[in-house]
Design an enzyme around this catalytic site. Structure first.
Site, PDB file in Angstrom:
ATOM      1  N   HIS A  83      -0.327 -10.231   7.956  1.00  0.00           N
ATOM      2  CA  HIS A  83      -0.051  -8.819   7.657  1.00  0.00           C
ATOM      3  C   HIS A  83      -1.379  -8.175   7.286  1.00  0.00           C
ATOM      4  O   HIS A  83      -1.989  -8.532   6.280  1.00  0.00           O
ATOM      5  CB  HIS A  83       0.947  -8.757   6.489  1.00  0.00           C
ATOM      6  N   HIS A 109       4.806   3.268   0.364  1.00  0.00           N
ATOM      7  CA  HIS A 109       3.675   3.488  -0.548  1.00  0.00           C
ATOM      8  C   HIS A 109       2.981   4.818  -0.261  1.00  0.00           C
ATOM      9  O   HIS A 109       2.527   5.506  -1.178  1.00  0.00           O
ATOM     10  CB  HIS A 109       2.651   2.361  -0.390  1.00  0.00           C
ATOM     11  N   HIS A 169      -4.147  -4.877   6.573  1.00  0.00           N
ATOM     12  CA  HIS A 169      -4.376  -3.498   6.123  1.00  0.00           C
ATOM     13  C   HIS A 169      -5.722  -3.033   6.645  1.00  0.00           C
ATOM     14  O   HIS A 169      -6.615  -3.837   6.910  1.00  0.00           O
ATOM     15  CB  HIS A 169      -4.311  -3.398   4.596  1.00  0.00           C
ATOM     16  N   ARG A 214       9.125  -0.097   4.755  1.00  0.00           N
ATOM     17  CA  ARG A 214       8.881  -0.687   3.440  1.00  0.00           C
ATOM     18  C   ARG A 214       7.454  -0.381   2.990  1.00  0.00           C
ATOM     19  O   ARG A 214       7.233   0.334   2.039  1.00  0.00           O
ATOM     20  CB  ARG A 214       9.157  -2.194   3.477  1.00  0.00           C
ATOM     21  N   ASP A 215       6.455  -0.878   3.719  1.00  0.00           N
ATOM     22  CA  ASP A 215       5.064  -0.627   3.334  1.00  0.00           C
ATOM     23  C   ASP A 215       4.731   0.855   3.444  1.00  0.00           C
ATOM     24  O   ASP A 215       3.954   1.392   2.650  1.00  0.00           O
ATOM     25  CB  ASP A 215       4.127  -1.452   4.218  1.00  0.00           C
ATOM     26  N   SER A 239      -3.702  -7.794   1.403  1.00  0.00           N
ATOM     27  CA  SER A 239      -3.154  -6.689   0.616  1.00  0.00           C
ATOM     28  C   SER A 239      -4.152  -5.584   0.332  1.00  0.00           C
ATOM     29  O   SER A 239      -3.766  -4.448   0.059  1.00  0.00           O
ATOM     30  CB  SER A 239      -2.607  -7.216  -0.713  1.00  0.00           C
TER      31      SER A 239
END
Length: 350
Positions: A195, A18, A197, A14-15, A168
């Site tokens: 989550h 991008h 990044h 999913r991620d 995010s």
């Protein structure tokens, strides 16, 4: 259940979308899903990078429909649970119904960090449908720990069975994560999610800080495959957590095989912490903006670093991609005006 056990949630499919402009094909998705299943990854998330219903000209059209992605992953995973992700506004209850029909076991409903009220209808639908519902807050660095705790309490009230925060933009440092997870723990009695990044190279350290502060659902992607500089690197995260006394139940060799397959089959190259990613993390801008900013800035001859800092100053969030064009044009016009005006009166030209 071991109170130290960490459940790994894998949003590679999913991620990671991008990073490749949402162009993974059926064979790529099937291959990685089967490898993650063989490794015993508990939950594998699939879909357009922005979630159910998001495939569009504004944020990018996916090669496959939501239905195709969900059905492909469900067939490839006899053991692991399948997850989907949805942002209200992009997705609707109808999209959730389709995900449930395809056998989604877990669905995350995401909202901006101060707008959990937008999730009430969808979390309620999932609760009534008997699907495990998670509530997650995006761009969580934009709210105080106390506000995040209040919003997470609302998510639980609406029906979320786990709640948490997404970094995010890759803006956090470990103390930021500790403060937020600690505050949320005081407000809810359900598992907490983190989550990360990697825009500032802190994804692994932040994920460990989250686990130490009490988060028991931690996200990681194979080779870090994800938006911006990528996510917490899954095949590193698992052995690090295990060494620290947080068991995951995942087969290390099979996980390493899945990561090798992901690097070989899913991505042109693993994500790196490049100059633009660093600026994006410092500015606190949604990592999924990276390709849009680079494309539009290059077309109009504007420094993308300036664009990211301006996006951050205006606190632009996912769903406001159209503002990238506005900001690029404003910066271009300002540059053109300065060039045309020449040096201030009284200064000599070189």
């Amino acid at each position: 259940m071991d109170p130290q056990r960490v459940l790994i949630h894998d949003p590679t499919l999913r991620d990671g979308h991008h990073a490749v402009r949402h162009q993974l094909d059926r064979d790529q998705i099937r291959g990685y899903a089967a490898a993650a299943d063989a490794a015993g990854v508990p939950v594998v998330e699939v879909g357009h990078g922005n979630g159910l219903g998001a495939s569009s000209l504004q944020v990018g059209r996916a090669k496959l429909s939501d239905d195709e992605m969900l059905s492909t992953v469900r067939e490839a995973m006899p053991n692991s649970r399948m997850a989907a992700f949805m942002l209200p506004g992009w997705g609707t209850t109808a999209d959730l119904q389709k995900a449930v029909a395809h056998g989604a076991d877990v669905v995350r409903i995401a909202a901006h960090c101060t707008e959990s009220n937008l999730t009430e209808r969808h979390l309620g639908f999932l609760r009534d449908a008997g699907v495990e519902a998670h509530g997650v807050l995006l761009m969580s660095h934009m709210a105080t720990p106390e506000r995040l705790a209040e919003e997470c309490a609302l998510l639980v009230k609406y029906g979320a069975q786990a709640v948490g925060i997404l970094d995010s933009s890759g803006h956090y440092l470990p103390p930021d994560v500790t403060q937020r997870i600690t505050a949320i723990a005081e407000a809810v009695d359900v598992p907490m999610i983190f989550h990360g990044h990697n825009n500032l190279g802190m994804a692994m350290a932040n994920s460990v800080a989250a686990a130490q502060a009490g988060a028991r659902i931690i996200d990681g992607c194979a080779r870090g495959f994800g938006a911006g500089a990528g996510n917490t690197q899954l095949e590193v995260l698992v052995p690090v957590l295990e060494r620290m006394g947080f068991p995951t139940g995942i087969d290390l060799y099979a996980l390493l095989d899945a990561a090798d397959l992901a690097e070989r089959e899913l991505m042109p190259a693993p994500p790196t912490v490049d100059s633009v990613s660093i600026v994006s993390g410092l500015a606190g801008v949604f990592s999924g903006f990276k390709n849009h900013v680079l494309d539009i800035s290059a077309h109009w001859g504007v420094d993308p670093r300036d664009v990211f800092f301006e996006l951050g100053r205006r606190q632009v969030v996912a769903g406001q991609e159209d503002l990238i064009v506005d900001i690029v044009m404003e910066l271009r016009n300002d540059t053109t005006k300065r060039e045309n005006d020449g040096p201030p009166r009284g200064t000599a030209r070189s």
